[in-house]
Scaffold this motif. Structure first.
Motif, mmCIF file in Angstrom:
data_model
loop_
_atom_site.group_PDB
_atom_site.id
_atom_site.type_symbol
_atom_site.label_atom_id
_atom_site.label_comp_id
_atom_site.label_asym_id
_atom_site.label_seq_id
_atom_site.Cartn_x
_atom_site.Cartn_y
_atom_site.Cartn_z
ATOM 1 N N ALA A 192 48.682 27.374 39.441
ATOM 2 C CA ALA A 192 48.381 26.178 38.662
ATOM 3 C C ALA A 192 49.705 25.522 38.280
ATOM 4 C CB ALA A 192 47.576 26.504 37.407
ATOM 5 N N ILE A 193 49.639 24.228 37.991
ATOM 6 C CA ILE A 193 50.820 23.478 37.575
ATOM 7 C C ILE A 193 50.543 22.855 36.217
ATOM 8 C CG2 ILE A 193 52.344 21.523 38.092
ATOM 9 C CD1 ILE A 193 51.689 21.996 41.054
ATOM 10 N N VAL A 194 51.494 22.998 35.297
ATOM 11 C CA VAL A 194 51.405 22.385 33.970
ATOM 12 C C VAL A 194 52.567 21.406 33.860
ATOM 13 C CG1 VAL A 194 51.500 22.781 31.486
ATOM 14 C CG2 VAL A 194 50.297 24.400 32.966
ATOM 15 N N LEU A 195 52.245 20.166 33.513
ATOM 16 C CA LEU A 195 53.236 19.091 33.582
ATOM 17 C C LEU A 195 53.271 18.302 32.281
ATOM 18 C CD1 LEU A 195 55.109 17.592 35.654
ATOM 19 C CD2 LEU A 195 53.132 16.158 36.179
ATOM 20 N N GLY A 196 54.453 18.188 31.679
ATOM 21 C CA GLY A 196 54.622 17.365 30.491
ATOM 22 C C GLY A 196 55.167 16.006 30.877
ATOM 23 N N VAL A 197 54.451 14.934 30.484
ATOM 24 C CA VAL A 197 54.822 13.582 30.921
ATOM 25 C C VAL A 197 54.824 12.622 29.736
ATOM 26 C CG1 VAL A 197 54.417 11.758 32.612
ATOM 27 C CG2 VAL A 197 53.655 14.078 33.111
ATOM 28 N N PRO A 198 55.950 12.472 29.047
ATOM 29 C CA PRO A 198 56.039 11.399 28.057
ATOM 30 C C PRO A 198 56.083 10.050 28.770
ATOM 31 C CG PRO A 198 58.158 12.491 28.316
ATOM 32 C CD PRO A 198 57.177 13.270 29.146
#
Length: 201
Positions: A86-92
């Motif tokens: 799985a991929i967890v992505l933080g995108v401000p």
């Protein structure tokens, strides 16, 4: 799910709001889950240029030492994506778009013949599908409006390389007062609880 690739792109590092939500999400994962972390504030990537693209297009056995070093950025990133369950992505949101450092990473993941290919019927993603959890933090309110340029871009990018199972967790209005920010984080944390329960089921 044993291996989770965590990508943080906030220029504020661990103090970033998207990074804080990622921390909330990952603490609820099973103890045996391995987190493979990429912090683009601590490990920034340069913008893509032609010498690096030329290195990709040169057969491995013919690459110079300099080309090997250039190609390794992309090769290693793609391998980490492939190994992840799985991929967890933080995108401000910065000026209506994704952070430039995240775009630099995407430019190295999208590679013809490795993560996608073109056919007479259009492009085909080559990666095995896996869930992508996107933590989108914004100072104002953009979800569902024409000003939200992030969501369609992210949806299309991951679909392009074969990752169609996407979950967006929004926290909006973060710069519109303490009450608004608190409400946004509460809603995001409730969404995190829903998703982690779904993963555990």
């Amino acid at each position: 799910m044993k291996n989770v690739l965590v990508i943080e792109s906030s220029i504020s590092g661990k103090n970033g709001q998207s990074s804080q939500l990622i921390a909330e999400f990952t603490k609820n994962l099973a103890p045996d889950v391995r987190l493979d972390r990429i912090d683009l504030q601590q490990q920034p990537l340069p913008h893509l240029d032609m010498p690096e693209i030329a290195a990709w297009m040169t057969p491995v056995e013919d690459r110079t030492p300099e080309q090997q070093a250039l190609a390794s950025h992309s090769d290693q990133l793609i391998e980490r994506v492939k190994q992840a369950d799985a991929i967890v992505l933080g995108v401000p949101m910065y000026n209506f778009g994704v952070p430039s450092q995240l775009k630099a990473l995407f430019d190295r993941i999208a590679r013809a013949g490795l993560t996608f290919k073109y056919t007479e019927n259009g492009s085909v993603g080559l990666l095995d599908n896996k869930p992508v959890f996107i933590f989108a933090t914004r100072g104002g309110f953009y979800q569902g409006t024409n000003a939200d340029n992030q969501t369609p871009y992210l949806e299309q990018f991951f679909k392009f390389i074969g990752l169609t199972e996407q979950y967006f967790i929004y926290a909006e209005g973060l710069n519109m007062g303490e009450e608004s920010a608190e409400k946004a984080f509460t809603a995001a944390k409730n969404r995190i609880d829903e998703l982690t329960k779904k993963l555990a089921a």
